[in-house]
Design an enzyme around this catalytic site. Sequence first.
Site, PDB file in Angstrom:
ATOM      1  N   ASP A 281      -3.814  -8.985   8.967  1.00 38.47           N
ATOM      2  CA  ASP A 281      -2.804  -8.126   9.616  1.00 38.47           C
ATOM      3  C   ASP A 281      -2.533  -8.603  11.037  1.00 38.47           C
ATOM      4  OD1 ASP A 281      -2.855  -6.585   7.302  1.00 38.47           O
ATOM      5  OD2 ASP A 281      -4.477  -5.338   8.078  1.00 38.47           O
TER       6      ASP A 281
ATOM      7  N   MET B  21      -6.421 -18.673   4.305  1.00 40.97           N
ATOM      8  CA  MET B  21      -7.595 -19.134   3.551  1.00 40.97           C
ATOM      9  C   MET B  21      -8.882 -18.874   4.318  1.00 40.97           C
ATOM     10  SD  MET B  21      -6.371 -20.591   0.685  1.00 40.97           S
ATOM     11  CE  MET B  21      -7.615 -21.730   0.105  1.00 40.97           C
TER      12      MET B  21
ATOM     13  N   ASN C  78      -3.401 -13.777   0.981  1.00 44.21           N
ATOM     14  CA  ASN C  78      -4.650 -14.499   1.198  1.00 44.21           C
ATOM     15  C   ASN C  78      -4.987 -15.275  -0.088  1.00 44.21           C
ATOM     16  OD1 ASN C  78      -5.939 -12.789  -0.614  1.00 44.21           O
ATOM     17  ND2 ASN C  78      -6.874 -11.517   0.965  1.00 44.21           N
TER      18      ASN C  78
ATOM     19  N   GLU D  60       0.828  -1.212   0.000  1.00 42.71           N
ATOM     20  CA  GLU D  60       0.000   0.000   0.000  1.00 42.71           C
ATOM     21  C   GLU D  60       0.861   1.260   0.000  1.00 42.71           C
ATOM     22  OE1 GLU D  60      -4.225  -1.410   1.868  1.00 42.71           O
ATOM     23  OE2 GLU D  60      -2.771  -0.625   3.297  1.00 42.71           O
TER      24      GLU D  60
HETATM   25  O1  RIB Z   1      -6.002  -5.270   5.848  1.00 40.76           O
HETATM   26  C1  RIB Z   1      -7.038  -4.417   6.216  1.00 40.76           C
HETATM   27  C2  RIB Z   1      -6.721  -3.000   5.872  1.00 40.76           C
HETATM   28  O2  RIB Z   1      -6.608  -2.909   4.483  1.00 40.76           O
HETATM   29  C3  RIB Z   1      -7.772  -2.004   6.278  1.00 40.76           C
HETATM   30  O3  RIB Z   1      -7.540  -1.456   7.548  1.00 40.76           O
HETATM   31  C4  RIB Z   1      -7.770  -0.994   5.143  1.00 40.76           C
HETATM   32  O4  RIB Z   1      -7.369   0.266   5.527  1.00 40.76           O
HETATM   33  C5  RIB Z   1      -6.821  -1.586   4.113  1.00 40.76           C
HETATM   34  O5  RIB Z   1      -5.601  -0.986   4.139  1.00 40.76           O
END
Ligand code: RIB
Length: 302
Positions: A252, A221, A184, A140
């Site tokens: 996460d 999964m 994933n 990201e």
């Molecule tokens: O993995 C989940 C996250 O992905 C969210 O908190 C959203 O902001 C995206 O970044």
Amino acid sequence: MRKKVIVVGSLNYDIFTKIPHRPELGENLPVDEVSFSAGGKGANQAVQAAKLGMETYMAGCVGSDAMGDMLLASAEKFGLHTEYIRRTEEPTGMGLVSVLPDGSVYANIIRGANFAITREDVDRLGSLWDEAGYVMIQMEIPMDINRYVIDKAKAHGCKVVLNAAPAEKFENEYMKKCDILVVNEVEAGFYANEVIDSLEKACRLADKKAADMGNSWIITMGKQGAVVSNGQKHEVIPSEKVNAIETTGAGDSFIGGMIYALNHEMDLFDACRFATKCSAVTVSRVGAQDSMPTLKDLNTKQ
Ligand code: RIB
């Protein structure tokens, strides 16, 4: 063992709407319930590690706006070191998350300040590069920064965990330099160029990727659990049976939990068993960071 952890990645202001069904094209869908939460894959992973007691440092960017204030305050509340997070003119990144009745989600991610991060932001971590055992990265932020982080980590003897999400083309040369890759099932499908809809397929893919790249691959999964391969052997780690309320941040939480466990002398397979306990707690509440467990939460639950 180096106990500190670095995360270079995203911070997002997440807006959750509870929707009754996926809207048709052109449909206007009224929403009764909305909530807000600190998110972003980078910040989520960092917060999970910090909540478990790891000394965790994050480099990234948020805007000079109220959303940025909220994200920093939230991260600090959970014990994350935020002094390497820079305020920018670009607005804070956002996650627009739609939650379906069964707890599954789909989301739009607004990049915003996350794409303002520079190599200088990475360099400002200074001596931490020699003190951290692991750096966690995701997709990201600009991939050029991720390449820079990977090379820097390797030069300083710091292991790299790449959460290759959201899936994006990335050179094998760089994937091979990472120690652990986590994806994933949807992202696995992207990297495999085929649909990964069964544990059997996931095992085959994880084994192949890990053997070809000389590292470890983990494919989460969802309800089915996680497939973990180090190239020589694989294990399927079943997920815990819980009443899933909202699944944002589950992956996460898994990664932050895995890093904690690896830093506490567990091997990769046991670390992933511990990680599934973390994500089980996370999906049983709404929001990403707020839902993630502390050690106390995990002990109380057992
Ligand atoms: O993995 C989940 C996250 O992905 C969210 O908190 C959203 O902001 C995206 O970044």
